[in-house]
Design a protein around this motif. Structure first.
Motif, PDB file in Angstrom:
ATOM      1  N   TRP A  26      -2.124   3.365  14.474  1.00  0.00           N
ATOM      2  CA  TRP A  26      -1.975   4.600  13.713  1.00  0.00           C
ATOM      3  C   TRP A  26      -0.731   5.364  14.164  1.00  0.00           C
ATOM      4  CZ3 TRP A  26      -2.423   9.846  15.114  1.00  0.00           C
ATOM      5  CH2 TRP A  26      -2.403  10.724  14.015  1.00  0.00           C
ATOM      6  N   ALA A  27      -0.522   5.444  15.485  1.00  0.00           N
ATOM      7  CA  ALA A  27       0.655   6.147  16.002  1.00  0.00           C
ATOM      8  C   ALA A  27       1.939   5.427  15.624  1.00  0.00           C
ATOM      9  CB  ALA A  27       0.550   6.289  17.519  1.00  0.00           C
ATOM     10  N   ALA A  28       1.904   4.096  15.579  1.00  0.00           N
ATOM     11  CA  ALA A  28       3.096   3.334  15.236  1.00  0.00           C
ATOM     12  C   ALA A  28       3.386   3.352  13.738  1.00  0.00           C
ATOM     13  CB  ALA A  28       2.945   1.893  15.707  1.00  0.00           C
ATOM     14  N   ALA A  29       2.412   3.730  12.928  1.00  0.00           N
ATOM     15  CA  ALA A  29       2.605   3.707  11.475  1.00  0.00           C
ATOM     16  C   ALA A  29       2.892   5.081  10.889  1.00  0.00           C
ATOM     17  CB  ALA A  29       1.368   3.117  10.804  1.00  0.00           C
ATOM     18  N   CYS A  30       2.508   6.140  11.559  1.00  0.00           N
ATOM     19  CA  CYS A  30       2.620   7.488  10.990  1.00  0.00           C
ATOM     20  C   CYS A  30       3.473   8.369  11.880  1.00  0.00           C
ATOM     21  CB  CYS A  30       1.234   8.114  10.862  1.00  0.00           C
ATOM     22  SG  CYS A  30       0.117   7.178   9.844  1.00  0.00           S
ATOM     23  N   GLY A  31       4.089   9.352  11.265  1.00  0.00           N
ATOM     24  CA  GLY A  31       4.801  10.365  12.025  1.00  0.00           C
ATOM     25  C   GLY A  31       6.286  10.112  12.128  1.00  0.00           C
ATOM     26  N   SER A  32       6.898  10.820  13.059  1.00  0.00           N
ATOM     27  CA  SER A  32       8.341  10.735  13.250  1.00  0.00           C
ATOM     28  C   SER A  32       8.719   9.419  13.924  1.00  0.00           C
ATOM     29  CB  SER A  32       8.812  11.913  14.102  1.00  0.00           C
ATOM     30  OG  SER A  32       8.280  11.794  15.406  1.00  0.00           O
ATOM     31  N   ALA A  33       9.998   9.184  14.003  1.00  0.00           N
ATOM     32  CA  ALA A  33      10.483   7.950  14.622  1.00  0.00           C
ATOM     33  C   ALA A  33      10.111   7.892  16.099  1.00  0.00           C
ATOM     34  CB  ALA A  33      11.988   7.836  14.447  1.00  0.00           C
ATOM     35  N   VAL A  34      10.170   9.014  16.771  1.00  0.00           N
ATOM     36  CA  VAL A  34       9.819   9.052  18.192  1.00  0.00           C
ATOM     37  C   VAL A  34       8.335   8.757  18.375  1.00  0.00           C
ATOM     38  CG1 VAL A  34       9.708  10.535  20.231  1.00  0.00           C
ATOM     39  CG2 VAL A  34      11.691  10.638  18.728  1.00  0.00           C
ATOM     40  N   ARG A  35       7.505   9.298  17.502  1.00  0.00           N
ATOM     41  CA  ARG A  35       6.067   9.036  17.599  1.00  0.00           C
ATOM     42  C   ARG A  35       5.757   7.566  17.310  1.00  0.00           C
ATOM     43  NH1 ARG A  35       1.181  12.593  15.268  1.00  0.00           N
ATOM     44  NH2 ARG A  35      -0.462  11.163  15.828  1.00  0.00           N
ATOM     45  N   ARG A  36       6.430   6.989  16.338  1.00  0.00           N
ATOM     46  CA  ARG A  36       6.212   5.568  16.046  1.00  0.00           C
ATOM     47  C   ARG A  36       6.652   4.687  17.205  1.00  0.00           C
ATOM     48  NH1 ARG A  36       8.603   7.073  11.023  1.00  0.00           N
ATOM     49  NH2 ARG A  36      10.430   5.842  11.607  1.00  0.00           N
ATOM     50  N   LEU A  37       7.765   5.058  17.842  1.00  0.00           N
ATOM     51  CA  LEU A  37       8.227   4.312  19.003  1.00  0.00           C
ATOM     52  C   LEU A  37       7.230   4.420  20.152  1.00  0.00           C
ATOM     53  CD1 LEU A  37      10.463   2.633  20.274  1.00  0.00           C
ATOM     54  CD2 LEU A  37      11.534   4.758  20.990  1.00  0.00           C
ATOM     55  N   ALA A  38       6.685   5.610  20.351  1.00  0.00           N
ATOM     56  CA  ALA A  38       5.667   5.784  21.394  1.00  0.00           C
ATOM     57  C   ALA A  38       4.416   4.958  21.084  1.00  0.00           C
ATOM     58  CB  ALA A  38       5.310   7.255  21.534  1.00  0.00           C
ATOM     59  N   GLY A  39       4.033   4.877  19.809  1.00  0.00           N
ATOM     60  CA  GLY A  39       2.898   4.049  19.427  1.00  0.00           C
ATOM     61  C   GLY A  39       3.149   2.580  19.690  1.00  0.00           C
ATOM     62  N   LEU A  40       4.377   2.140  19.453  1.00  0.00           N
ATOM     63  CA  LEU A  40       4.724   0.745  19.721  1.00  0.00           C
ATOM     64  C   LEU A  40       4.680   0.449  21.215  1.00  0.00           C
ATOM     65  CD1 LEU A  40       5.719  -1.909  18.479  1.00  0.00           C
ATOM     66  CD2 LEU A  40       8.042  -1.050  18.775  1.00  0.00           C
ATOM     67  N   CYS A  41       5.195   1.361  22.026  1.00  0.00           N
ATOM     68  CA  CYS A  41       5.132   1.189  23.483  1.00  0.00           C
ATOM     69  C   CYS A  41       3.684   1.171  23.971  1.00  0.00           C
ATOM     70  CB  CYS A  41       5.901   2.301  24.179  1.00  0.00           C
ATOM     71  SG  CYS A  41       7.669   2.209  23.969  1.00  0.00           S
ATOM     72  N   MET A  42       2.864   2.069  23.427  1.00  0.00           N
ATOM     73  CA  MET A  42       1.459   2.128  23.816  1.00  0.00           C
ATOM     74  C   MET A  42       0.729   0.846  23.403  1.00  0.00           C
ATOM     75  SD  MET A  42      -1.227   5.249  23.212  1.00  0.00           S
ATOM     76  CE  MET A  42      -1.539   4.974  21.497  1.00  0.00           C
ATOM     77  N   ALA A  43       1.077   0.295  22.245  1.00  0.00           N
ATOM     78  CA  ALA A  43       0.459  -0.960  21.806  1.00  0.00           C
ATOM     79  C   ALA A  43       0.797  -2.091  22.767  1.00  0.00           C
ATOM     80  CB  ALA A  43       0.908  -1.300  20.391  1.00  0.00           C
ATOM     81  N   GLY A  44       2.014  -2.108  23.270  1.00  0.00           N
ATOM     82  CA  GLY A  44       2.388  -3.114  24.254  1.00  0.00           C
ATOM     83  C   GLY A  44       1.606  -2.978  25.542  1.00  0.00           C
TER      84      GLY A  44
END
Length: 102
Positions: A26-44
């Motif tokens: 959800w974080a990687a799909a929604c929000g600003s670019a910084v939030r999506r990047l944080a979601g991708l890092c968290m998914a890793g």
């Protein structure tokens, strides 16, 4: 011969997959670019934790190598993704566009 799965390790991996992984998506799909990047890092990070829990659950310590390789490659993958995503955003802006133009 492998041992039977240990319920505590399996339950911990299941909780991460059921609770944390959807939050990461959800974080990687929604929000600003910084939030999506944080979601991708968290998914890793969550995926690395799951890859560490599953070998403990099934008693196969040799599979921890997969988690180690993933832990090394995940930050590099995020950087490559950021580089390509940033290049695409600059290309869409056009040759004369400036970051402050709105």
């Amino acid at each position: 011969m492998s041992a039977a799965p240990v319920p505590a390790w399996s339950a911990a991996a299941l909780v991460l997959l059921a609770a944390a992984w959807p939050a990461c998506l959800w974080a990687a799909a929604c929000g600003s670019a910084v939030r999506r990047l944080a979601g991708l890092c968290m998914a890793g990070t969550v995926t690395g934790a799951v890859l560490l829990l599953l070998p403990m659950a099934y008693g196969r310590s040799s599979y921890q190598d997969v988690a180690l390789v993933f832990a090394v490659l995940s930050p590099a993958g995020v950087l490559v993704f950021t580089r390509f995503a940033g290049a695409g955003a600059r290309a869409d802006a056009g040759p004369g566009a400036h970051p402050g133009d709105g």
